[in-house]
Design an enzyme around this catalytic site. Structure first.
Site, PDB file in Angstrom:
ATOM      1  N   ASP A 297       0.853  -1.184   0.000  1.00 45.05           N
ATOM      2  CA  ASP A 297       0.000   0.000   0.000  1.00 45.05           C
ATOM      3  C   ASP A 297       0.896   1.244   0.000  1.00 45.05           C
ATOM      4  O   ASP A 297       2.112   1.134   0.159  1.00 45.05           O
ATOM      5  CB  ASP A 297      -0.928   0.009   1.224  1.00 45.05           C
ATOM      6  CG  ASP A 297      -0.190  -0.348   2.503  1.00 45.05           C
ATOM      7  OD1 ASP A 297       1.009  -0.005   2.629  1.00 45.05           O
ATOM      8  OD2 ASP A 297      -0.798  -0.982   3.369  1.00 45.05           O
TER       9      ASP A 297
ATOM     10  N   ASP B  88       1.687   4.972   1.634  1.00 41.58           N
ATOM     11  CA  ASP B  88       1.439   5.928   2.701  1.00 41.58           C
ATOM     12  C   ASP B  88       2.040   7.265   2.296  1.00 41.58           C
ATOM     13  O   ASP B  88       3.154   7.330   1.793  1.00 41.58           O
ATOM     14  CB  ASP B  88       2.069   5.460   4.011  1.00 41.58           C
ATOM     15  CG  ASP B  88       1.465   4.153   4.496  1.00 41.58           C
ATOM     16  OD1 ASP B  88       0.224   4.046   4.479  1.00 41.58           O
ATOM     17  OD2 ASP B  88       2.222   3.245   4.871  1.00 41.58           O
TER      18      ASP B  88
ATOM     19  N   ASP C 258       9.707   3.732  13.144  1.00 41.45           N
ATOM     20  CA  ASP C 258      10.390   2.672  13.881  1.00 41.45           C
ATOM     21  C   ASP C 258      11.807   2.398  13.369  1.00 41.45           C
ATOM     22  O   ASP C 258      12.792   2.646  14.051  1.00 41.45           O
ATOM     23  CB  ASP C 258       9.548   1.384  13.941  1.00 41.45           C
ATOM     24  CG  ASP C 258       8.884   1.005  12.615  1.00 41.45           C
ATOM     25  OD1 ASP C 258       9.212   1.619  11.590  1.00 41.45           O
ATOM     26  OD2 ASP C 258       8.060   0.073  12.611  1.00 41.45           O
TER      27      ASP C 258
END
Ligand code: ATP
Ligand code: MG
Length: 408
Positions: free
Chosen positions: A26, A28, A105
């Site tokens: 996907d 982002d 992260d």
């Protein structure tokens, strides 16, 4: 977005995957526009999310997630909430791209692809780590894992999926922080578990999660059952189930979460059934009770949505029913809406030493047979003629299931 004077970048998994030449799952997007401003630009937009407010922009069936840069949260305010272990409960502080980087992260997940000039913005050495195939947390690993312990699971997921190795510091922190996962809501762990086990690398993921002691935090009773393995067949069943699931995904077939989860918890159920039957419980009650107990214990760590646990129960409780091969029971079982899953599970057990292969073969043959053949297959066996008087005695007993009960 740029026409309205806002900046927009592709970020996270999609940039990482594009750099590896893989098709991103996907896309982002991050921007300096706040969610309300995003909504003004795109009519086909919905605002979602509690923990982070996000805009979902719909393009036909595609959804592009558009997030506003997150702030550093240096100064704590109403928009950022930590719990006593230092875990972030809510953060809705908007910020700049430089600040946004620090809220991601891993360095390889913090590459920003500028849509305006096609440049990659890299503040944390993500490109180098990308080249060396290293998963490195941004900042101090202990702090980052404490902020969000799910990052430990993400570390394993990405390491396996990308074929990257964990940075030694990240690895060290992980060893110390495993227990922090106990504080994560079971529903979030369920979502993460699906990503871990339904992405096509389930077997490797399982081994790596076990290596770091993370698996026991997700499926404690499975881990316990692995410790008492007899003849290694509980482990075999699990491994075979993971392997099958990966193979199916590789062939573009669908996989169902409940089947795999039923395999995860089969051994705990089986052990409990054995115990209950030894105490005199009737087989099918023992299965029901064992399933209830195993599931209610399980959902304290990783949740199981109701429709999933229901399907798991059906697969389990079908297993003893496969032993009945005489009379009308087989045809009734065959018309069970979840027969196929139950049968596949029987085959899995047969392949891994937990059920008689001959029984599985019988069911394979039975379901492919025509009505006539099926009737023949389910007739009671004729008794051997050992009548001393030599008198012929044909007896037409009412078809009755007297097949031997096998151990669960
Ligand atoms: P996938 O290929 O599974 O979609 P992804 O990297 O896109 O991988 P997402 O969960 O879609 O993972 O998250 C998008 C990005 O948001 C990540 O790349 C990361 O930068 C950031 N992110 C997501 N979850 C966290 C988290 N728990 N802590 C910090 N950053 C996160
Ligand atoms: Mg993603």
């Amino acid at each position: 977005m740029q026409k309205e004077g806002f900046d927009a970048y592709l970020v996270g998994g999609c940039v990482r995957d594009l750099l590896l030449g893989r098709e991103p799952k996907d896309f982002d997007v991050v921007t300096n526009a706040d969610p309300d401003q995003v909504r003004k630009v795109f009519r086909n937009c919905r605002l979602i999310g509690r923990r982070f407010r996000l805009a979902h922009v719909h393009f036909g069936r595609e959804i592009i997630e558009v997030a506003t840069f997150r702030g550093s949260g240096e100064e704590q305010n109403d928009n950022q909430v930590l719990n006593k272990e230092g875990r972030l409960l809510r953060d809705n502080v908007y910020g700049t791209i430089e600040e946004d980087v620090w809220r991601r992260d891993f360095t390889v997940n913090a590459l920003y692809y500028n849509i305006k000039d096609f440049s990659v913005v890299d503040y944390v050495g993500g490109m180098t780590d990308h080249k060396t195939g290293t998963l490195k947390l941004i900042g101090d690993p202990e702090t980052r894992f404490r902020e969000d312990p799910v990052r430990m699971l993400r570390a394993v997921r990405f390491a396996v999926k990308l074929g990257f190795k964990l940075d030694p510091e990240c690895e060290r922190a992980m060893h110390n922080d495993v227990q922090l996962l106990a504080g994560i809501p079971p529903a979030r762990l369920y979502d993460e578990a699906l990503k871990l086990f339904l992405s096509g690398y389930a077997l490797q993921t399982f081994e790596m999660l076990r290596h770091y002691g993370l698996f026991q935090m997700l499926f404690p009773s499975t881990e316990n059952s692995l410790a008492v393995e007899d003849n290694s067949f509980p482990r075999l069943l699990l491994i075979k189930a993971l392997e099958n699931s990966d193979n199916r995904i590789a062939m573009g077939k669908t996989v169902t979460a409940y089947f795999l989860l039923a395999a995860f918890l089969w051994e705990p159920v089986r052990m409990l059934v054995k115990e209950k039957m030894a105490q005199g419980e009737v087989e099918f009650i023992a299965y029901q009770d064992a399933a209830n107990e195993v599931i209610s214990r399980q959902i304290k760590s990783t949740a199981l949505p109701r429709h999933i646990s229901l399907a798991m129960r059906e697969v389990w409780s079908m297993q003893p029913k496969f032993n009945a091969r005489i009379g009308s029971k087989p045809s009734r079982l065959l018309s069970h809406p979840r027969f196929r899953a139950g049968y596949d599970f029987l085959v899995l057990r047969a392949e891994t030493g937990g059920a008689d292969p001959e029984l599985a073969e019988w069911w394979t043959k039975y379901q492919n047979a025509n009505e006539n053949e099926q009737r023949k297959m389910t007739q009671p066996p004729r008794r051997a003629q050992n009548n001393k008087s030599g008198r012929k005695r044909s007896y037409h007993r009412k078809a009755k299931d007297n097949s031997p009960k096998t151990e669960p």
